[in-house]
Design a protein around this motif. Structure first.
Motif, mmCIF file in Angstrom:
data_model
loop_
_atom_site.group_PDB
_atom_site.id
_atom_site.type_symbol
_atom_site.label_atom_id
_atom_site.label_comp_id
_atom_site.label_asym_id
_atom_site.label_seq_id
_atom_site.Cartn_x
_atom_site.Cartn_y
_atom_site.Cartn_z
ATOM 1 N N ARG A 96 0.821 -1.217 0.000
ATOM 2 C CA ARG A 96 0.000 0.000 0.000
ATOM 3 C C ARG A 96 0.853 1.265 0.000
ATOM 4 N NH1 ARG A 96 -0.719 2.537 4.690
ATOM 5 N NH2 ARG A 96 -2.789 3.261 4.100
ATOM 6 N N ASP A 97 2.008 1.213 0.684
ATOM 7 C CA ASP A 97 2.873 2.390 0.763
ATOM 8 C C ASP A 97 3.469 2.771 -0.585
ATOM 9 O OD1 ASP A 97 2.809 2.911 3.645
ATOM 10 O OD2 ASP A 97 3.882 1.027 3.842
ATOM 11 N N LEU A 98 3.576 1.801 -1.490
ATOM 12 C CA LEU A 98 4.109 2.097 -2.817
ATOM 13 C C LEU A 98 3.193 3.011 -3.616
ATOM 14 C CD1 LEU A 98 5.199 -1.537 -3.845
ATOM 15 C CD2 LEU A 98 6.691 0.299 -2.962
ATOM 16 N N LEU A 99 1.942 3.126 -3.196
ATOM 17 C CA LEU A 99 0.891 3.730 -4.016
ATOM 18 C C LEU A 99 0.437 5.105 -3.549
ATOM 19 C CD1 LEU A 99 -1.303 0.494 -4.205
ATOM 20 C CD2 LEU A 99 0.572 1.156 -5.728
ATOM 21 N N ILE A 100 0.896 5.574 -2.381
ATOM 22 C CA ILE A 100 0.238 6.734 -1.771
ATOM 23 C C ILE A 100 1.194 7.882 -1.452
ATOM 24 C CG2 ILE A 100 -1.688 5.363 -0.922
ATOM 25 C CD1 ILE A 100 -0.424 5.298 1.817
ATOM 26 N N HIS A 101 2.425 7.834 -1.983
ATOM 27 C CA HIS A 101 3.335 8.974 -1.945
ATOM 28 C C HIS A 101 3.708 9.392 -0.519
ATOM 29 C CE1 HIS A 101 2.292 9.054 -6.151
ATOM 30 N NE2 HIS A 101 1.034 9.310 -5.879
ATOM 31 N N ASN A 102 3.984 8.404 0.320
ATOM 32 C CA ASN A 102 4.318 8.688 1.716
ATOM 33 C C ASN A 102 5.719 8.226 2.091
ATOM 34 O OD1 ASN A 102 4.144 5.918 1.860
ATOM 35 N ND2 ASN A 102 2.680 5.850 3.545
ATOM 36 N N SER A 103 6.595 8.043 1.099
ATOM 37 C CA SER A 103 7.894 7.406 1.329
ATOM 38 C C SER A 103 8.869 8.279 2.096
ATOM 39 C CB SER A 103 8.527 7.039 -0.013
ATOM 40 O OG SER A 103 8.891 8.211 -0.728
ATOM 41 N N GLY A 104 8.653 9.596 2.105
ATOM 42 C CA GLY A 104 9.605 10.532 2.687
ATOM 43 C C GLY A 104 10.598 11.088 1.686
ATOM 44 N N LEU A 105 10.602 10.552 0.463
ATOM 45 C CA LEU A 105 11.494 11.081 -0.570
ATOM 46 C C LEU A 105 10.976 12.420 -1.095
ATOM 47 C CD1 LEU A 105 12.132 7.829 -2.646
ATOM 48 C CD2 LEU A 105 13.686 8.889 -0.986
ATOM 49 N N ARG A 106 11.885 13.206 -1.625
ATOM 50 C CA ARG A 106 11.514 14.454 -2.290
ATOM 51 C C ARG A 106 10.575 14.160 -3.465
ATOM 52 N NH1 ARG A 106 15.201 18.728 -2.746
ATOM 53 N NH2 ARG A 106 16.900 17.234 -2.375
ATOM 54 N N ALA A 107 9.621 15.063 -3.752
ATOM 55 C CA ALA A 107 8.723 14.885 -4.893
ATOM 56 C C ALA A 107 9.539 14.654 -6.157
ATOM 57 C CB ALA A 107 7.825 16.105 -5.068
ATOM 58 N N GLY A 108 9.217 13.573 -6.879
ATOM 59 C CA GLY A 108 9.902 13.272 -8.121
ATOM 60 C C GLY A 108 11.282 12.669 -7.956
ATOM 61 N N LEU A 125 30.030 17.656 -7.147
ATOM 62 C CA LEU A 125 29.173 18.371 -8.091
ATOM 63 C C LEU A 125 27.720 18.180 -7.683
ATOM 64 C CD1 LEU A 125 28.393 19.858 -10.711
ATOM 65 C CD2 LEU A 125 28.599 17.667 -11.922
ATOM 66 N N ARG A 126 27.037 19.263 -7.482
ATOM 67 C CA ARG A 126 25.601 19.281 -7.253
ATOM 68 C C ARG A 126 24.931 19.995 -8.416
ATOM 69 N NH1 ARG A 126 23.012 16.156 -3.298
ATOM 70 N NH2 ARG A 126 24.337 16.046 -1.451
ATOM 71 N N MET A 127 23.659 19.679 -8.636
ATOM 72 C CA MET A 127 22.889 20.348 -9.681
ATOM 73 C C MET A 127 21.555 20.793 -9.105
ATOM 74 S SD MET A 127 23.757 17.749 -12.871
ATOM 75 C CE MET A 127 22.886 18.716 -14.122
ATOM 76 N N SER A 128 20.948 21.796 -9.723
ATOM 77 C CA SER A 128 19.633 22.280 -9.293
ATOM 78 C C SER A 128 18.939 22.935 -10.470
ATOM 79 C CB SER A 128 19.757 23.262 -8.130
ATOM 80 O OG SER A 128 20.561 24.376 -8.495
ATOM 81 N N TYR A 167 17.235 17.242 -10.342
ATOM 82 C CA TYR A 167 18.670 17.476 -10.277
ATOM 83 C C TYR A 167 19.156 17.541 -8.826
ATOM 84 C CZ TYR A 167 17.694 19.229 -15.052
ATOM 85 O OH TYR A 167 17.269 19.374 -16.350
ATOM 86 N N GLU A 168 18.295 18.029 -7.943
ATOM 87 C CA GLU A 168 18.697 18.222 -6.546
ATOM 88 C C GLU A 168 19.020 16.913 -5.830
ATOM 89 O OE1 GLU A 168 16.373 21.730 -7.945
ATOM 90 O OE2 GLU A 168 16.089 19.550 -8.051
ATOM 91 N N ASP A 169 18.576 15.784 -6.361
ATOM 92 C CA ASP A 169 18.870 14.491 -5.741
ATOM 93 C C ASP A 169 20.205 13.910 -6.194
ATOM 94 O OD1 ASP A 169 16.535 13.937 -4.068
ATOM 95 O OD2 ASP A 169 15.413 13.940 -5.934
#
Length: 524
Positions: free
Chosen positions: A132-144, A495-498, A510-512
């Motif tokens: 169920r957690d795979l489906l509801i956008h509650n993972s704690g990861l940044r959007a996208g 190297l970071r990107m944004s 890019y931020e990830d």
């Protein structure tokens, strides 16, 4: 967020069961709908648009306009295939719900029961994550997060790469504590379905959704464009013209992102889809149990209630179900989702209390057009006396844009020039990110090029802007330039990107990325 209580489920289930009794004698005013249709086509200069409306289980309105490919003379009709993009997600969750009905899967199964190799950055989260957690956008990861493994296409990332890469994506909040839209976990969900259903995802969604619901034109996986025929192509605006972009070849390949956004359907197919949810026919009433219909439309994760929703719709709640967004609009329950891929926009909206649903399919740059047309249609059923037309909502969008703070707008980068190989030489090298793989920053004559190895569309020329550096991508359809930041970090990141434009699509994540320099550029 913990699974909702049995009492909450029961109450929401009772609401859904009662909804048909609340259905009004909704009637489409064709004059109003035609006016909105014409207005958005004209205002937003769309290459093509298809619209259909269902009332009380009957298709009461369809209209199409434009061309599959601008300038081709090939007219769009009700059988034309469009990319439905993230409207695929509800088809993926329906496939899983069918497996739950069949006793092959449980919503609270640990993901690792089906995919032992599954890991998240926090090992505890990986162990605890349920289907169920795979489906509801509650993972704690940044959007996208990690979407650069999916888009832009074509690229060479596989589903195995995605499952591997998730372990390197760092969360921005704790697990189940908030809503942040993701796509990668729907890829994982598709692999869970394949493991439980005993067939590849693409075969399962055909077997469990397309065939039983009569969605005969829908395509997923690899297919032959000429044999299928009547396929709309995506477009982007170039000056005053709509120009085809990322057009299909003779063979449309299966893609890694199929479970998150890879389905294509016609308007008629999507009206079958809507009808199956609002008022199943005798042939489809057994397709999905009442229990699973209620589970899919039950609020599983609270979503932010935006200022727009409060002001436009008098909304009081916003939540995500299994592949559907849920809200109240003027006192009516709304079930909806949108889909966005480069040059293609879709919307599916249902008002179960009213017995009404509608589908919008666009093959051009149509974000504002989709918003405006959707709002006019919703209000036509929830507040018909208000007579809020396309011009009203277009002006509201313009007002919102004008009021956006400067920090949320793209900076002026017009005073740019191509970086020279000489001034950039100390930064040359091969860089590696643990989930994205290698990128090369090397001289190409007297300019500097950024080249991604696994995502070749992400190739561009480095530009100097004041004291900063950005990448101007070669492909105009990659519409989010990226800053390059070479400040060394304590974790070894070099190297970071944004995003240059803070409002660019979050799938340009890019931020990830966290690149380390691992090698030298090849000598000329």
């Amino acid at each position: 967020m913990k699974p909702e209580s049995g009492l909450r489920r029961a109450c929401f289930g009772a609401l859904l069961a009662f909804a048909p009794l609340l259905a009004s004698a909704a009637q489409t005013d064709r004059v109003v709908v035609d006016a909105a249709f014409d207005a958005v086509v004209q205002r937003y200069r769309l290459p093509g648009l298809a619209l259909g409306i269902v009332e009380d289980g009957q298709v009461v309105y369809t209209r199409t306009t434009g061309e599959r490919i601008a300038g081709s003379g090939e007219a769009i009709d009700r059988q034309t295939l469009f990319k439905v993009a993230s409207n695929t997600k509800s088809m993926t969750t329906a496939t899983l719900a069918r497996l739950v009905d069949a006793g092959k899967l449980r919503w609270d199964d640990p993901v690792t029961k089906w995919l032992p190799q599954f890991r998240m950055n926090d090992a505890w989260v990986g162990r605890e994550m349920q289907v169920r957690d795979l489906l509801i956008h509650n993972s704690g990861l940044r959007a996208g997060a990690g979407d650069l493994m999916l888009w832009p296409e074509p690229n060479t990332f596989t589903r195995t790469d995605i499952i591997h890469g998730l372990a390197y994506l760092k969360p921005q909040r704790s697990f189940r504590s908030g809503y942040d839209y993701d796509n990668l976990l729907y890829i994982v969900a598709g692999e869970v379905a394949a493991a439980a259903g005993g067939a590849p995802y693409e075969s399962l969604v055909r077997r469990e959704v397309f065939v039983p619901l009569g969605m005969s034109r829908c395509q997923v996986g690899q297919w032959n464009r000429a044999q299928v025929g009547n396929v709309a192509q995506p477009h982007m605006r170039q000056g005053e013209r709509n120009v085809p972009v990322r057009s299909d070849g003779d063979i449309v390949p299966a893609t890694t992102m199929d479970p998150a956004g890879g389905v294509r359907c016609s308007l008629d197919d999507m009206l079958h889809w809507v009808t199956a949810w609002l008022k199943p026919s005798p042939a489809t009433v057994q397709w999905l149990s009442k229990e699973q219909r209620e589970a899919v439309w039950a609020p599983q994760m609270q979503m932010p209630l935006s200022k727009r929703m409060r002001e436009w719709d008098n909304s009081h709640f916003s939540a995500y179900g299994y592949g559907w967004r849920l809200a109240d609009v003027d006192g009516a329950f709304k079930v909806a989702h949108t889909g966005t891929l480069m040059g293609m926009y879709s919307a599916v909206t249902m008002l179960p209390d009213k017995g009404v649903g509608f589908v919008i399919l666009i093959n051009g740059e149509g974000e504002d057009a989709r918003t405006v047309l959707s709002q006019v249609l919703v209000k036509h059923y929830t507040r018909p006396a208000a007579r809020l037309d396309a011009a009203h909502y277009a002006s509201e969008l313009a007002r919102e844009d004008a009021a956006r703070p400067a920090a949320q707008k793209a900076p002026d980068t017009s005073a740019r020039r191509k970086a020279t190989a000489k001034e950039f030489a100390s930064r040359f090298g091969v860089y590696r990110d643990p989930w994205f793989g290698e990128a090369r920053l090397c001289a190409d004559g007297n300019v500097v090029r950024f080249r991604s190895i696994k995502s070749p569309v992400l190739t561009g020329v480095v530009q100097k802007v004041g004291a900063g550096w950005l990448v101007d991508w070669d492909d105009a359809s990659v519409d989010a330039e990226a800053w390059l930041d070479f400040a060394p970090q304590a974790d070894g990141t070099q190297l970071r990107m944004s995003k240059v434009d803070p409002q660019a699509d979050f799938s340009y994540d890019y931020e990830d990325l966290a690149f380390q320099r691992v090698g030298e550029c090849a000598r000329p």
